[in-house]
Design a protein around this motif. Structure first.
Motif, PDB file in Angstrom:
ATOM      1  N   TRP A 208       0.820  -1.204   0.000  1.00  0.00           N
ATOM      2  CA  TRP A 208       0.000   0.000   0.000  1.00  0.00           C
ATOM      3  C   TRP A 208       0.858   1.259   0.000  1.00  0.00           C
ATOM      4  N   LYS A 209       2.046   1.198   0.637  1.00  0.00           N
ATOM      5  CA  LYS A 209       2.922   2.358   0.644  1.00  0.00           C
ATOM      6  C   LYS A 209       3.394   2.697  -0.772  1.00  0.00           C
ATOM      7  N   VAL A 210       3.754   1.670  -1.523  1.00  0.00           N
ATOM      8  CA  VAL A 210       4.207   1.884  -2.896  1.00  0.00           C
ATOM      9  C   VAL A 210       3.075   2.447  -3.748  1.00  0.00           C
ATOM     10  N   VAL A 211       1.854   1.949  -3.537  1.00  0.00           N
ATOM     11  CA  VAL A 211       0.709   2.427  -4.317  1.00  0.00           C
ATOM     12  C   VAL A 211       0.445   3.904  -4.054  1.00  0.00           C
ATOM     13  N   LEU A 212       0.444   4.299  -2.774  1.00  0.00           N
ATOM     14  CA  LEU A 212       0.208   5.701  -2.455  1.00  0.00           C
ATOM     15  C   LEU A 212       1.281   6.598  -3.060  1.00  0.00           C
ATOM     16  N   LEU A 213       2.534   6.191  -2.916  1.00  0.00           N
ATOM     17  CA  LEU A 213       3.624   6.986  -3.464  1.00  0.00           C
ATOM     18  C   LEU A 213       3.576   7.003  -4.986  1.00  0.00           C
ATOM     19  N   ALA A 214       3.289   5.852  -5.586  1.00  0.00           N
ATOM     20  CA  ALA A 214       3.206   5.773  -7.050  1.00  0.00           C
ATOM     21  C   ALA A 214       2.078   6.654  -7.576  1.00  0.00           C
ATOM     22  N   GLY A 215       0.931   6.658  -6.884  1.00  0.00           N
ATOM     23  CA  GLY A 215      -0.174   7.499  -7.308  1.00  0.00           C
ATOM     24  C   GLY A 215       0.175   8.979  -7.244  1.00  0.00           C
ATOM     25  N   GLY A 216       0.866   9.384  -6.172  1.00  0.00           N
ATOM     26  CA  GLY A 216       1.273  10.780  -6.053  1.00  0.00           C
ATOM     27  C   GLY A 216       2.270  11.187  -7.114  1.00  0.00           C
ATOM     28  N   VAL A 217       3.289  10.349  -7.319  1.00  0.00           N
ATOM     29  CA  VAL A 217       4.309  10.659  -8.323  1.00  0.00           C
ATOM     30  C   VAL A 217       3.689  10.694  -9.717  1.00  0.00           C
ATOM     31  N   ALA A 218       2.831   9.719 -10.022  1.00  0.00           N
ATOM     32  CA  ALA A 218       2.197   9.672 -11.344  1.00  0.00           C
ATOM     33  C   ALA A 218       1.325  10.889 -11.583  1.00  0.00           C
ATOM     34  N   SER A 219       0.607  11.338 -10.553  1.00  0.00           N
ATOM     35  CA  SER A 219      -0.266  12.509 -10.700  1.00  0.00           C
ATOM     36  C   SER A 219       0.539  13.765 -10.974  1.00  0.00           C
ATOM     37  N   VAL A 220       1.644  13.924 -10.256  1.00  0.00           N
ATOM     38  CA  VAL A 220       2.496  15.103 -10.476  1.00  0.00           C
ATOM     39  C   VAL A 220       3.083  15.068 -11.889  1.00  0.00           C
ATOM     40  N   LEU A 221       3.591  13.905 -12.283  1.00  0.00           N
ATOM     41  CA  LEU A 221       4.171  13.783 -13.623  1.00  0.00           C
ATOM     42  C   LEU A 221       3.124  14.055 -14.702  1.00  0.00           C
ATOM     43  N   ALA A 222       1.910  13.541 -14.491  1.00  0.00           N
ATOM     44  CA  ALA A 222       0.851  13.742 -15.481  1.00  0.00           C
ATOM     45  C   ALA A 222       0.459  15.206 -15.574  1.00  0.00           C
ATOM     46  N   LEU A 223       0.328  15.877 -14.413  1.00  0.00           N
ATOM     47  CA  LEU A 223      -0.035  17.287 -14.419  1.00  0.00           C
ATOM     48  C   LEU A 223       1.015  18.118 -15.145  1.00  0.00           C
ATOM     49  N   VAL A 224       2.283  17.843 -14.835  1.00  0.00           N
ATOM     50  CA  VAL A 224       3.363  18.568 -15.506  1.00  0.00           C
ATOM     51  C   VAL A 224       3.345  18.279 -17.004  1.00  0.00           C
ATOM     52  N   GLY A 225       3.146  17.017 -17.361  1.00  0.00           N
ATOM     53  CA  GLY A 225       3.130  16.646 -18.773  1.00  0.00           C
ATOM     54  C   GLY A 225       1.987  17.285 -19.534  1.00  0.00           C
ATOM     55  N   PHE A 226       0.785  17.245 -18.961  1.00  0.00           N
ATOM     56  CA  PHE A 226      -0.374  17.827 -19.628  1.00  0.00           C
ATOM     57  C   PHE A 226      -0.227  19.333 -19.789  1.00  0.00           C
ATOM     58  N   MET A 227       0.281  19.981 -18.741  1.00  0.00           N
ATOM     59  CA  MET A 227       0.438  21.427 -18.813  1.00  0.00           C
ATOM     60  C   MET A 227       1.558  21.808 -19.783  1.00  0.00           C
ATOM     61  N   ALA A 228       2.579  20.986 -19.869  1.00  0.00           N
ATOM     62  CA  ALA A 228       3.644  21.254 -20.837  1.00  0.00           C
ATOM     63  C   ALA A 228       3.105  21.179 -22.257  1.00  0.00           C
ATOM     64  N   VAL A 229       2.256  20.173 -22.517  1.00  0.00           N
ATOM     65  CA  VAL A 229       1.649  20.045 -23.850  1.00  0.00           C
ATOM     66  C   VAL A 229       0.782  21.265 -24.157  1.00  0.00           C
ATOM     67  N   ALA A 230      -0.018  21.681 -23.155  1.00  0.00           N
ATOM     68  CA  ALA A 230      -0.865  22.858 -23.366  1.00  0.00           C
ATOM     69  C   ALA A 230      -0.024  24.116 -23.563  1.00  0.00           C
TER      70      ALA A 230
END
Length: 310
Positions: A208-230
Motif C-alpha cells: 500500500w505504501k508503494v501504491v500511495l507513493l506511485a499514485g502521487g508521483v504519477a499525478s504530479v508527472l501527469a499534471l506537468v506533462g499535460f500542462m507542458a503540452v498545453a
C-alpha cells in the motif's frame, strides 16, 4: 566490478534484448487482437518470415540496415530501441537486487509496464489481457516471495498475499478518486477504466505504501506533462485558446502510472526518507507556503483553460 559480475551483466543484457524483441511483438499484436505466438516474426508488407540471423535482437536491424532484405521496406528503428531499453532495464534491476527472486519478478513487472506504456502511447488503450494477467502474476509473485522471505512459510505466504490484495484494492480506489477530481477540473471524464486497473496491477506486485507513493508521483508527472503540452500548444498554435483545446484533449495516463510505479518501487524508501527530513527541517514553512500558492495558481489556470476551450 569483477569478471564474474561483468559476464552475468552481459548475459542479462542480451536476455533482456531478446525479451524486448518479444515485447515488440506484444505491443503490435495484442491491440490488433492477433496471436503473439503465431505466425513467427515476418515483414508486414511482403510477409517474408525472418530468418535466424534477421531475428537477432538489436544486431539484426543493424545487419539489415533498417530494411527488409526482400522487399526493402523500411523497418522502424523503434524495434532495436525497445530491445535496447529492455536490456538496460534488466541490467538495472539486476544491479539493484542481484541474483535473487526479486530480480526475476521485478524484471517481469517492468516488461508488463513497458509494454502497456507503449500500447497506451500508440492506441490510448490498456488491454485487459495485459493488466489482468499482470495482476494475477503479481499476486503469484507475492505468494512465492512470502514463502521465500520468512521461516514461517504458510504465515509468510498469507501475509504477502494479503498485502498484495490490499494494495491492489487501494490502487483501484485511489485512481477512482483521482479520476473524479480530474474530471471536476477539466469538466469531462479525465481517465479511462484501464488506468485504475494498471494501478491495481502495480499494487498486486508491491504494497500500500508503494501504491500511495506511485499514485502521487504519477499525478504530479501527469499534471506537468499535460500542462507542458498545453503550454507548447499555446506558444506554437495560437495562444490560450489553442492551449486550452490541447489541454482537454485525451492524453495517455498509462506511461505516467508506469513511471510512478517504477520510481516508487525502486526509490520509494529514499523519497519517503527525504520527505520526512524535509518535514523536520526549518525550511519547511518557507517552501510550503509558496508551493500552496503555486498550486492555487495552477487550479485557477486549469479552470481558465477549461472555460476558454468551451
Amino acid at each position: 566490478m569483477n569478471i564474474y559480475d561483468t559476464i552475468v551483466q552481459v548475459i542479462i543484457f542480451w536476455l533482456g534484448a531478446a525479451i524486448g524483441s518479444f515485447l515488440n511483438v506484444v505491443v503490435y499484436r495484442v491491440p490488433a487482437g492477433l496471436s503473439v505466438i503465431w505466425p513467427p516474426s515476418r515483414c508486414p508488407k511482403c510477409f517474408h518470415q525472418l530468418g535466424m540471423g534477421e531475428n537477432i535482437p538489436i544486431l539484426g536491424w543493424l545487419f539489415l540496415r533498417g530494411k527488409c532484405r526482400h522487399c526493402h521496406t523500411p523497418i522502424s528503428p523503434r524495434y532495436p530501441i525497445v530491445e535496447t531499453i529492455t536490456a538496460i532495464i534488466f541490467v538495472l534491476v539486476y544491479n539493484r537486487f542481484g541474483l535473487s527472486f526479486q530480480t526475476i519478478g521485478y524484471s517481469l513487472l517492468m516488461c508488463w509496464l513497458f509494454a502497456l506504456t507503449l500500447i497506451d502511447l500508440d492506441t490510448m488503450t490498456l488491454p485487459n489481457s495485459l493488466t489482468q494477467s499482470g495482476l494475477v502474476l503479481g499476486l503469484v509473485f507475492q505468494v512465492i516471495a512470502g514463502y521465500l522471505d520468512t521461516n514461517r512459510a504458510i504465515a509468510g505466504t498469507r501475509e504477502y498475499l494479503i498485502q498484495g490484495i490490499l494494495a491492489m484494492v487501494l490502487g483501484i480506489w485511489l485512481y477512482d478518486l483521482i479520476m473524479i477530481l480530474g474530471s471536476l477540473m477539466v469538466g469531462k471524464p479525465a481517465q479511462g477504466g484501464g488506468d485504475a486497473k494498471l494501478m491495481a496491477m502495480v499494487g498486486a506486485w508491491s504494497s500500500w505504501k508503494v501504491v500511495l507513493l506511485a499514485g502521487g508521483v504519477a499525478s504530479v508527472l501527469a499534471l506537468v506533462g499535460f500542462m507542458a503540452v498545453a503550454g507548447v500548444s499555446m506558444l506554437l498554435g495560437g495562444g490560450i485558446k489553442a492551449g486550452a483545446n490541447k489541454f482537454i484533449q485525451p492524453l495517455p495516463l498509462g506511461p505516467f502510472i508506469a513511471a510512478g510505479g517504477t520510481i516508487a518501487l525502486f526509490s520509494g524508501d529514499l523519497l519517503i526518507e527525504s520527505y520526512q527530513q524535509f518535514m523536520r527541517s526549518p525550511v519547511r514553512d518557507t517552501v510550503t507556503i509558496p508551493l500552496l500558492l503555486v498550486l492555487m495558481a495552477l487550479l485557477f489556470w486549469t479552470r481558465r483553460m477549461r472555460l476558454r476551450s468551451s
